[in-house]
Enzyme design. Structure first.
Site, PDB file in Angstrom:
ATOM      1  N   LYS A 138     -24.552  38.419  -7.235  1.00 14.29           N
ATOM      2  CA  LYS A 138     -23.360  39.084  -6.720  1.00 14.29           C
ATOM      3  C   LYS A 138     -22.098  38.489  -7.335  1.00 14.29           C
ATOM      4  CE  LYS A 138     -21.241  40.177  -2.189  1.00 14.29           C
ATOM      5  NZ  LYS A 138     -21.399  39.970  -0.732  1.00 14.29           N
ATOM      6  N   SER A 191     -21.645  44.091   2.031  1.00 12.07           N
ATOM      7  CA  SER A 191     -20.877  44.122   0.805  1.00 12.07           C
ATOM      8  C   SER A 191     -21.695  43.855  -0.453  1.00 12.07           C
ATOM      9  CB  SER A 191     -19.745  43.095   0.883  1.00 12.07           C
ATOM     10  OG  SER A 191     -20.259  41.770   0.991  1.00 12.07           O
ATOM     11  N   SER A 233     -23.876  41.404   5.401  1.00 16.02           N
ATOM     12  CA  SER A 233     -23.716  41.900   4.031  1.00 16.02           C
ATOM     13  C   SER A 233     -24.919  41.720   3.121  1.00 16.02           C
ATOM     14  CB  SER A 233     -22.490  41.256   3.384  1.00 16.02           C
ATOM     15  OG  SER A 233     -21.312  41.769   3.951  1.00 16.02           O
TER      16      SER A 233
END
Length: 380
Positions: free
Chosen positions: A20, A96, A120
């Site tokens: 990420k 997210s 997330s």
């Protein structure tokens, strides 16, 4: 759109991992999905989790897109890219850690890393139909992860199978016992959470999966769930404003993120003090329940992920985190596992919550359920 903001070839010949874009990789900018951070200098060193992967001979395949500043749950990002949900292209990938979940779901990588402050990892994993683990708070290093300061955020893995989660944890968490995570023949005691406000078909699918595995089940309650869900948000808002408030007014933020960030600055000390009191109470309640059972089971999401079009038109979705965010506040490990949902093309998410620092146990229980589902599917 692509799940990756950049493709890389770092490390050895081991498993390929996507990372990420809120996690530092030396020589590359950590932009957290935001135009407002496009001018930051490249990271000087790897985040500790990245170093551990490379030292173990694993390969870093690239950095994945995400909801801007990790401050949203739809995964929609018109700057860095909105990844396609391989389960259902018309539905949100979740956020997210949208790109990391989508990369695993699409088979672009076998394993990916994300972060989970209020759901997330688990939310996009459930949206995309893959496995995701939020480890015990503090068990996996956050050195080199943005924001640098958080009392809720955890780094954790996505994988297509529970075995992938175990393999990743064995690398990024030095004290993780992969052998113990493989002990699936234990007489596990499951607490099926009652009074959960969720779609009836999802509730039935979660219970059916546990029963299919032949695990001992008892019904349990957690009276503090709603209060914990509410209390976590002021903490998230306060800490996100502290980290990224300086980016407001720069013209670099998406309108929805700018609006939420400006609203976050209003969190006061009294509200935070109340949240901390709820944190203590709820944590004690979960700890007490986990003395009676080995894991708490409930859905990951209360309903199926909405369509991209519905979210863009303003459909509220914050309630999708009602069943995941409380366990960020308490710090307990929580894993989401995809389970069949009769009559639907998408899978439901089954969430397992375990004792702190016993992440191995929920992995073992998840493997039991996963194996039973696979056997049932092969037999039918």
């Amino acid at each position: 759109m692509s799940t990756f903001v950049s493709r890389l070839q770092l490390g050895g010949t081991g498993p390929a991992v996507a990372v990420k874009d809120s996690i530092d990789i030396a020589g590359h900018r950590t932009m957290a999905g935001s135009r407002a951070l496009a001018g930051v200098p490249p990271a000087a060193r790897h985040a500790e989790v990245v170093s551990r992967l490379i030292d173990a001979g694993w390969s870093i395949a690239g950095k994945t897109t995400m909801h801007e500043l990790a401050f949203g749950i739809s995964g929609i990002n018109d700057y860095a890219g909105t990844p396609v949900n391989a389960q259902a292209h018309e539905r949100i990938p979740g956020g997210s850690s949208s790109g990391s979940a989508a990369a695993v779901a699409a088979g672009e990588v076998g394993i990916a890393l994300g972060t989970d402050t209020g759901g997330s990892i688990r939310m996009p994993a459930a949206c995309c139909g893959v496995v995701g683990l939020k480890p015990t708070f503090g068990r996996v290093s956050r050195r080199g992860v943005h924001p640098a300061e958080s009392s809720l955020d955890c780094v954790g893995p996505f994988a297509a199978t529970v075995a992938g989660i175990v393999a990743a944890m064995a690398v990024i968490a030095p004290d993780f016992d992969a052998a113990r995570a493989g002990h699936t023949d234990q007489p596990f005691r499951i607490g099926l959470l009652a009074d959960v406000h969720a779609n009836a078909a999802i509730l039935a699918a979660v219970e059916a999966a546990v029963r299919l595995a032949g695990l001992a089940i008892r019904t349990v309650t957690l009276d503090g769930m709603a209060a914990a869900y509410q209390a976590a948000m002021p903490v998230i808002n306060f800490e996100t404003w502290a980290a990224f408030g300086h980016l407001t007014g720069t013209g670099g933020l998406q309108p929805d993120v700018e609006e939420r960030l400006l609203a976050a600055r209003s969190v006061g000390r009294a509200e935070l003090a109340h949240a901390e009191a709820v944190r203590r109470q709820f944590t004690a309640q979960v700890d007490a329940l986990l003395k009676e059972v080995d894991a708490i089971v409930l859905p990951t999401l209360p309903e199926l992920p909405p369509t991209l079009a519905a979210v863009r038109e303003g459909t509220p979705i914050l309630g999708l985190t009602a069943l995941v965010r409380p366990f960020n506040l308490s710090g307990h490990p929580a894993l989401t596992l995809p389970v069949p949902l009769p009559g639907a093309a998408l899978k439901a998410g089954l969430q397992l919550v375990g004792r702190k620092h016993q992440d191995e146990t929920i992995c073992a229980i998840a493997a039991c359920i996963e194996r039973a589902i696979a056997a049932d599917g092969a037999a039918s």
